[in-house]
Structures are given as structure tokens and as C-alpha cells.
Design a protein around this motif. Structure first.
Motif, short mmCIF file in Angstrom:
data_model
loop_
_atom_site.label_atom_id
_atom_site.label_comp_id
_atom_site.label_asym_id
_atom_site.label_seq_id
_atom_site.Cartn_x
_atom_site.Cartn_y
_atom_site.Cartn_z
N GLU A 1 4.58 9.38 -9.75
CA GLU A 1 3.68 9.58 -8.61
C GLU A 1 3.61 8.32 -7.74
O GLU A 1 3.62 8.41 -6.51
CB GLU A 1 2.29 9.95 -9.11
CG GLU A 1 1.30 10.19 -7.98
CD GLU A 1 -0.10 10.50 -8.50
OE1 GLU A 1 -1.01 10.45 -7.66
OE2 GLU A 1 -0.26 10.78 -9.69
N ASP B 1 -4.21 1.30 1.08
CA ASP B 1 -3.34 2.28 0.43
C ASP B 1 -2.21 1.62 -0.34
O ASP B 1 -1.83 2.07 -1.42
CB ASP B 1 -2.80 3.27 1.47
CG ASP B 1 -2.54 4.63 0.88
OD1 ASP B 1 -3.34 5.08 0.04
OD2 ASP B 1 -1.52 5.25 1.26
N ARG C 1 5.93 6.01 -7.42
CA ARG C 1 7.20 5.88 -6.69
C ARG C 1 7.25 6.84 -5.50
O ARG C 1 7.71 6.46 -4.42
CB ARG C 1 8.37 6.16 -7.63
CG ARG C 1 8.67 5.01 -8.54
CD ARG C 1 9.93 5.26 -9.33
NE ARG C 1 10.22 4.12 -10.17
CZ ARG C 1 10.91 4.17 -11.28
NH1 ARG C 1 11.41 5.32 -11.69
NH2 ARG C 1 11.13 3.09 -11.98
N HIS C 2 6.78 8.05 -5.69
CA HIS C 2 6.74 9.02 -4.60
C HIS C 2 5.86 8.52 -3.46
O HIS C 2 6.24 8.56 -2.29
CB HIS C 2 6.25 10.38 -5.10
CG HIS C 2 6.13 11.40 -4.02
ND1 HIS C 2 4.97 11.58 -3.31
CD2 HIS C 2 7.04 12.28 -3.52
CE1 HIS C 2 5.16 12.53 -2.41
NE2 HIS C 2 6.40 12.97 -2.52
N ASP C 3 4.66 8.04 -3.81
CA ASP C 3 3.74 7.52 -2.79
C ASP C 3 4.35 6.34 -2.05
O ASP C 3 4.20 6.22 -0.83
CB ASP C 3 2.41 7.12 -3.42
CG ASP C 3 1.61 8.31 -3.91
OD1 ASP C 3 1.96 9.45 -3.54
OD2 ASP C 3 0.64 8.09 -4.67
N TRP C 4 5.01 5.46 -2.79
CA TRP C 4 5.61 4.28 -2.17
C TRP C 4 6.75 4.66 -1.21
O TRP C 4 6.87 4.09 -0.13
CB TRP C 4 6.11 3.33 -3.24
CG TRP C 4 6.63 2.05 -2.69
CD1 TRP C 4 7.92 1.67 -2.58
CD2 TRP C 4 5.86 0.98 -2.16
NE1 TRP C 4 8.02 0.42 -2.03
CE2 TRP C 4 6.75 -0.02 -1.75
CE3 TRP C 4 4.49 0.76 -2.00
CZ2 TRP C 4 6.34 -1.22 -1.18
CZ3 TRP C 4 4.07 -0.43 -1.42
CH2 TRP C 4 4.99 -1.40 -1.03
N GLN C 5 7.57 5.60 -1.60
CA GLN C 5 8.69 6.01 -0.76
C GLN C 5 8.24 6.74 0.50
O GLN C 5 8.93 6.71 1.51
CB GLN C 5 9.65 6.89 -1.56
CG GLN C 5 10.41 6.13 -2.61
CD GLN C 5 11.23 7.05 -3.51
OE1 GLN C 5 11.03 8.25 -3.51
NE2 GLN C 5 12.13 6.46 -4.28
N HIS C 6 7.10 7.41 0.44
CA HIS C 6 6.63 8.17 1.58
C HIS C 6 5.51 7.47 2.35
O HIS C 6 4.84 8.08 3.18
CB HIS C 6 6.17 9.56 1.12
CG HIS C 6 7.31 10.38 0.63
ND1 HIS C 6 7.72 10.35 -0.68
CD2 HIS C 6 8.14 11.23 1.26
CE1 HIS C 6 8.75 11.15 -0.83
NE2 HIS C 6 9.03 11.71 0.33
N LEU C 7 5.30 6.20 2.09
CA LEU C 7 4.29 5.42 2.79
C LEU C 7 4.86 4.94 4.12
O LEU C 7 5.93 4.34 4.18
CB LEU C 7 3.89 4.21 1.92
CG LEU C 7 2.80 3.32 2.48
CD1 LEU C 7 1.47 4.06 2.45
CD2 LEU C 7 2.71 2.06 1.65
N ARG C 8 4.17 5.27 5.19
CA ARG C 8 4.62 4.85 6.52
C ARG C 8 3.46 4.16 7.23
O ARG C 8 2.34 4.68 7.25
CB ARG C 8 5.10 6.04 7.33
CG ARG C 8 6.28 6.73 6.72
CD ARG C 8 6.82 7.84 7.56
NE ARG C 8 5.80 8.51 8.38
CZ ARG C 8 6.08 9.45 9.25
NH1 ARG C 8 7.32 9.82 9.45
NH2 ARG C 8 5.12 10.03 9.96
N TYR D 1 -3.95 0.84 5.88
CA TYR D 1 -2.61 0.72 5.30
C TYR D 1 -2.60 -0.23 4.11
O TYR D 1 -2.07 0.08 3.05
CB TYR D 1 -1.63 0.25 6.38
CG TYR D 1 -0.25 -0.05 5.86
CD1 TYR D 1 0.65 0.98 5.61
CD2 TYR D 1 0.16 -1.35 5.59
CE1 TYR D 1 1.92 0.71 5.12
CE2 TYR D 1 1.42 -1.63 5.10
CZ TYR D 1 2.29 -0.59 4.88
OH TYR D 1 3.55 -0.85 4.39
N ASP E 1 1.43 6.08 9.94
CA ASP E 1 0.51 7.15 9.54
C ASP E 1 -0.94 6.68 9.49
O ASP E 1 -1.84 7.49 9.26
CB ASP E 1 0.90 7.71 8.17
CG ASP E 1 2.20 8.48 8.22
OD1 ASP E 1 2.60 8.90 9.32
OD2 ASP E 1 2.80 8.68 7.15
#
Length: 124
Positions: free
Chosen positions: A98, A120, A100-107, A117, A110
Motif C-alpha cells: 500500500e 501526505d 509503494r502504491h501511494d508513493w508511486q501515485h503521489l503527485r 503535500y 494534486d
């Protein structure tokens, strides 16, 4: 007298929510005190009874009271160390994907504010 109850770091909570940090703290402290072989499974490096007892006291002091009761009869520090690892060490499998997913989709775009930011990023 008040120094007798002072802990070196936060004790392991009963549900193991701080297990990963606790393991690192215990390893560092036992290594600094040359007691790390007491929790390792190495037959070529014998550990004396005094070192085992010191390591066991250190581990017992830094776990929740309910866990202390559970491992009350244990005399070898390796036994509760392995039992706690078997019980709580699955947290990497639960939280890491989870994160890793959050880190890869952090922009950055947003978020409306930089503080949001940063907050988060620290949460991940």
C-alpha cells in the motif's frame, strides 16, 4: 527511584502496531551492549548465562505488560524474540504494498498547498 522505570525507547504495544520500529530499537541497543548474539541463532558464538539474562531483562522491560505475562516462563531471550517475530513480522507484507502504491501515485499537482503535500509524504 524514578530511573528504574525509565525506558530506553517505546515499549512494544500489545497488538504490535509499533513492532517494526521496536525491532530496530532492540537490535541497536543489544548490539551496542554486545548482547545481540543472545537473540541470534548462531551455534558458533556461545553466549553466557549472564548475557542471556541481561538480554531477557531488556526485552521484557520493553514489551507491553500482557506480553510480559505471556513470556513469563521463558528464560532464553531467543524464544520470545522468535515468537514475537512469528506473530508480528507480517506487517511488511500488509503495509509495504500500500505504501509503494501511494508513493508511486503521489503527485505534487494534486495538492492545493505545499503543507498538504508534505503531510501526505510524511504519512506514507
Amino acid at each position: 527511584m524514578s530511573n528504574l522505570n525509565k525506558l530506553d525507547f517505546t515499549a512494544l504495544k500489545v497488538f504490535g502496531s509499533n513492532y517494526l520500529k521496536w525491532v530496530q530499537d532492540v537490535k541497536l541497543h543489544l548490539t551496542a551492549k554486545n548482547l545481540h548474539p543472545a537473540i541470534e541463532d548462531e551455534s558458533d558464538n556461545p553466549v553466557g548465562e549472564a548475557e542471556k539474562d541481561t538480554a531477557m531483562i531488556f526485552i521484557r522491560r520493553h514489551i507491553h505488560d500482557a506480553l510480559q505475562t505471556e513470556y513469563l516462563v521463558e528464560e532464553d531471550p531467543q524464544a520470545p524474540w522468535v515468537a514475537l517475530a512469528n506473530h508480528f513480522d507480517n506487517q511488511n507484507n500488509i503495509f509495504l504494498p500500500e505504501a509503494r502504491h501511494d508513493w508511486q501515485h503521489l503527485r505534487f499537482q494534486d495538492f492545493k498547498y505545499v503543507n498538504e503535500y508534505n503531510s501526505d509524504v510524511c504519512r506514507i
